[in-house]
Scaffold this motif. Structure first.
Motif, PDB file in Angstrom:
ATOM      1  N   SER A  10      27.299  52.749  17.305  1.00  0.00           N
ATOM      2  CA  SER A  10      26.267  52.409  16.056  1.00  0.00           C
ATOM      3  C   SER A  10      26.946  51.426  15.589  1.00  0.00           C
ATOM      4  N   GLY A  11      28.209  50.556  16.131  1.00  0.00           N
ATOM      5  CA  GLY A  11      28.827  49.814  14.980  1.00  0.00           C
ATOM      6  C   GLY A  11      27.452  47.967  15.350  1.00  0.00           C
ATOM      7  N   GLY A  12      27.692  47.401  14.438  1.00  0.00           N
ATOM      8  CA  GLY A  12      26.698  45.773  14.510  1.00  0.00           C
ATOM      9  C   GLY A  12      27.202  45.358  15.749  1.00  0.00           C
ATOM     10  N   GLY A  32      29.053  57.632  20.261  1.00  0.00           N
ATOM     11  CA  GLY A  32      29.166  56.930  18.393  1.00  0.00           C
ATOM     12  C   GLY A  32      30.161  58.949  17.955  1.00  0.00           C
ATOM     13  N   ARG A  33      30.150  58.243  16.687  1.00  0.00           N
ATOM     14  CA  ARG A  33      30.773  59.729  16.379  1.00  0.00           C
ATOM     15  C   ARG A  33      30.028  60.515  15.320  1.00  0.00           C
ATOM     16  N   ASP A  34      28.750  58.889  15.077  1.00  0.00           N
ATOM     17  CA  ASP A  34      27.572  59.996  14.141  1.00  0.00           C
ATOM     18  C   ASP A  34      26.044  59.923  14.663  1.00  0.00           C
ATOM     19  N   GLN A 175      29.081  45.724   9.501  1.00  0.00           N
ATOM     20  CA  GLN A 175      29.552  46.598   7.924  1.00  0.00           C
ATOM     21  C   GLN A 175      30.560  46.903   7.793  1.00  0.00           C
ATOM     22  N   LEU A 176      31.751  46.469   8.794  1.00  0.00           N
ATOM     23  CA  LEU A 176      32.919  46.436   9.450  1.00  0.00           C
ATOM     24  C   LEU A 176      33.604  45.148   8.009  1.00  0.00           C
ATOM     25  N   ALA A 177      32.622  44.502   7.910  1.00  0.00           N
ATOM     26  CA  ALA A 177      33.171  43.175   6.791  1.00  0.00           C
ATOM     27  C   ALA A 177      32.743  43.000   5.119  1.00  0.00           C
TER      28      ALA A 177
HETATM   29  N1  LIG Z   1      32.626  42.346  11.908  1.00  0.00           N
HETATM   30  C1  LIG Z   1      33.972  41.180  12.017  1.00  0.00           C
HETATM   31  O1  LIG Z   1      34.084  40.414  11.077  1.00  0.00           O
HETATM   32  C2  LIG Z   1      35.158  41.499  13.441  1.00  0.00           C
HETATM   33  C3  LIG Z   1      36.536  40.668  13.433  1.00  0.00           C
HETATM   34  C4  LIG Z   1      37.170  40.555  14.306  1.00  0.00           C
HETATM   35  C5  LIG Z   1      36.967  41.713  15.312  1.00  0.00           C
HETATM   36  N2  LIG Z   1      35.787  43.027  15.097  1.00  0.00           N
HETATM   37  C6  LIG Z   1      35.699  43.838  16.326  1.00  0.00           C
HETATM   38  O2  LIG Z   1      34.238  43.853  17.010  1.00  0.00           O
HETATM   39  C7  LIG Z   1      34.452  44.759  17.164  1.00  0.00           C
HETATM   40  C8  LIG Z   1      32.954  45.530  16.362  1.00  0.00           C
HETATM   41  O3  LIG Z   1      33.013  45.316  15.574  1.00  0.00           O
HETATM   42  P1  LIG Z   1      31.787  45.524  14.181  1.00  0.00           P
HETATM   43  O4  LIG Z   1      31.808  44.030  13.622  1.00  0.00           O
HETATM   44  O5  LIG Z   1      30.866  46.081  15.183  1.00  0.00           O
HETATM   45  O6  LIG Z   1      32.354  46.605  13.498  1.00  0.00           O
HETATM   46  P2  LIG Z   1      31.201  47.951  12.572  1.00  0.00           P
HETATM   47  O7  LIG Z   1      30.122  47.566  12.876  1.00  0.00           O
HETATM   48  O8  LIG Z   1      31.900  48.420  11.893  1.00  0.00           O
HETATM   49  O9  LIG Z   1      31.260  48.732  13.848  1.00  0.00           O
HETATM   50  C9  LIG Z   1      32.482  50.031  14.021  1.00  0.00           C
HETATM   51  C10 LIG Z   1      32.437  50.821  14.817  1.00  0.00           C
HETATM   52  O10 LIG Z   1      33.024  51.481  15.170  1.00  0.00           O
HETATM   53  C11 LIG Z   1      33.226  52.725  15.051  1.00  0.00           C
HETATM   54  N3  LIG Z   1      34.659  53.421  14.436  1.00  0.00           N
HETATM   55  C12 LIG Z   1      35.170  52.766  14.125  1.00  0.00           C
HETATM   56  N4  LIG Z   1      36.310  54.080  13.933  1.00  0.00           N
HETATM   57  C13 LIG Z   1      36.131  55.005  14.272  1.00  0.00           C
HETATM   58  C14 LIG Z   1      36.278  56.656  15.070  1.00  0.00           C
HETATM   59  N5  LIG Z   1      37.675  56.550  14.708  1.00  0.00           N
HETATM   60  N6  LIG Z   1      35.651  57.321  15.875  1.00  0.00           N
HETATM   61  C15 LIG Z   1      35.134  56.564  16.548  1.00  0.00           C
HETATM   62  N7  LIG Z   1      34.257  55.406  15.848  1.00  0.00           N
HETATM   63  C16 LIG Z   1      34.420  54.770  15.337  1.00  0.00           C
HETATM   64  C17 LIG Z   1      32.234  53.047  14.693  1.00  0.00           C
HETATM   65  O11 LIG Z   1      31.271  53.810  14.011  1.00  0.00           O
HETATM   66  P3  LIG Z   1      30.711  54.424  12.426  1.00  0.00           P
HETATM   67  O12 LIG Z   1      29.190  53.690  12.836  1.00  0.00           O
HETATM   68  O13 LIG Z   1      30.244  55.753  13.340  1.00  0.00           O
HETATM   69  O14 LIG Z   1      31.604  53.994  11.638  1.00  0.00           O
HETATM   70  C18 LIG Z   1      31.297  51.845  14.730  1.00  0.00           C
HETATM   71  O15 LIG Z   1      30.852  52.460  15.718  1.00  0.00           O
HETATM   72  C19 LIG Z   1      35.193  45.311  16.070  1.00  0.00           C
HETATM   73  O16 LIG Z   1      36.935  46.324  17.719  1.00  0.00           O
HETATM   74  C20 LIG Z   1      36.297  45.616  15.596  1.00  0.00           C
HETATM   75  O17 LIG Z   1      37.399  45.080  15.848  1.00  0.00           O
HETATM   76  C21 LIG Z   1      35.012  42.425  13.762  1.00  0.00           C
END
Ligand SMILES: NC(=O)c1ccc[n+]([C@@H]2O[C@H](COP(=O)([O-])OP(=O)(O)OC[C@H]3O[C@@H](n4cnc5c(N)ncnc54)[C@H](OP(=O)(O)O)[C@@H]3O)[C@@H](O)[C@H]2O)c1
Length: 238
Positions: A10-12, A32-34, A175-177
């Protein structure tokens, strides 16, 4: 058909990997959880799906095992709790460790029988903060450094049949950022800190993940790949 399992679909980044692989006809198992979100993506990509909170070991194992046969696993789950040292608690760090590290471990263990049968590739996610120090990043930096250690140990243990690599991104517009980049002035300042002077996009990391899963990467294992516009290694100021 042997599937690619994507945890955090579900994440980016997770959804970008799913769409890239789906466009090439790969069979996918999305986790995913959603539920509404993951069900909609699964329908769009004609994929199977399962729901789990990654801190629930039994639920996550079951969700991964529902894939049946698998030739690849991507763990694209993560969170970002930026806090000054005085505000960091053991409970917060334990939770971040569960989400970023233990969820990856549980996913790999659950996928292992299928991956062993088919041979395959695992892609985990670290962060630039694992090896470069930033203020307020103690919790995520420690968790992602553990992901890097996990990557190397598993790559050694699972060779030669299963390859394990990790991607270490800098800040990407997902979303994370979202909270960090919501302020355009802050986003522009951070973008300018990258030798390739922009923020990352989910597709930057997704393209690398797709390559690491592919047969073109069949001699690559135990590596941490920076995907960060040069921020971790380059100084362009002199
Ligand atoms: N974006 C950045 O700037 C960045 C930088 C460095 C590293 N990263 C790493 O890159 C990877 C991908 O991140 P992204 O940028 O795609 O972030 P994102 O869009 O926020 O996606 C994060 C994902 O993790 C899931 N998640 C978080 N906590 C969870 C939980 N307790 N149980 C189940 N699912 C959970 C979220 O689910 P929901 O959709 O339900 O919330 C979503 O699917 C991650 O490992 C992140 O740490 C990202």
């Amino acid at each position: 058909m042997e599937k690619i399992i994507i945890v955090g679909a579900s994440g980016g980044v997770g959804s970008a990997v799913a769409r890239r692989l789906g466009a090439k006809g790969a069979a996918l198992h999305l986790i995913g959880r959603d539920e509404p979100k993951i069900a909609a993506l699964a329908q769009e990509l004609d994929a199977s799906f399962a729901c789990a909170e990654v801190t629930d070991e039994a639920a996550l194992s079951a969700a991964v095992q529902q894939a049946g046969e698998a030739k690849g696993l991507v763990y694209a789950v993560g969170n970002l709790n930026l806090k000054p040292l005085q505000s960091i608690t053991v409970a917060l760090m334990e939770q971040d460790f569960r989400v970023n590290v233990l969820g990856a471990l549980v996913s790999v263990k659950a996928a292992l029988p299928a991956l062993k049968r088919a041979g395959g590739a695992i892609v985990l996610f670290s962060s630039i903060a694992a090896r470069r120090g930033f203020p307020f990043h103690a919790s995520i930096g420690a968790s992602k450094a553990a992901v890097e250690g996990l990557t190397l140990a598993l790559a050694a243990e699972l060779a030669p049949k299963i390859r394990v690599n990790a991607i270490a991104p800098s800040l990407m517009r997902t979303q994370l950022a979202a909270r960090i980049v919501a302020n355009e002035a802050t986003a522009a300042t951070i973008a300018a800190a990258h030798p390739i002077s922009r923020l990352g996009e989910a597709g930057d990391a997704a393209g690398l993940a797709e390559f690491l899963l592919s047969a073109d990467a069949q001699w690559i294992s135990g590596q941490i790949f920076a995907c960060d516009g040069g921020r971790s290694t380059l100084n362009t100021r002199n």
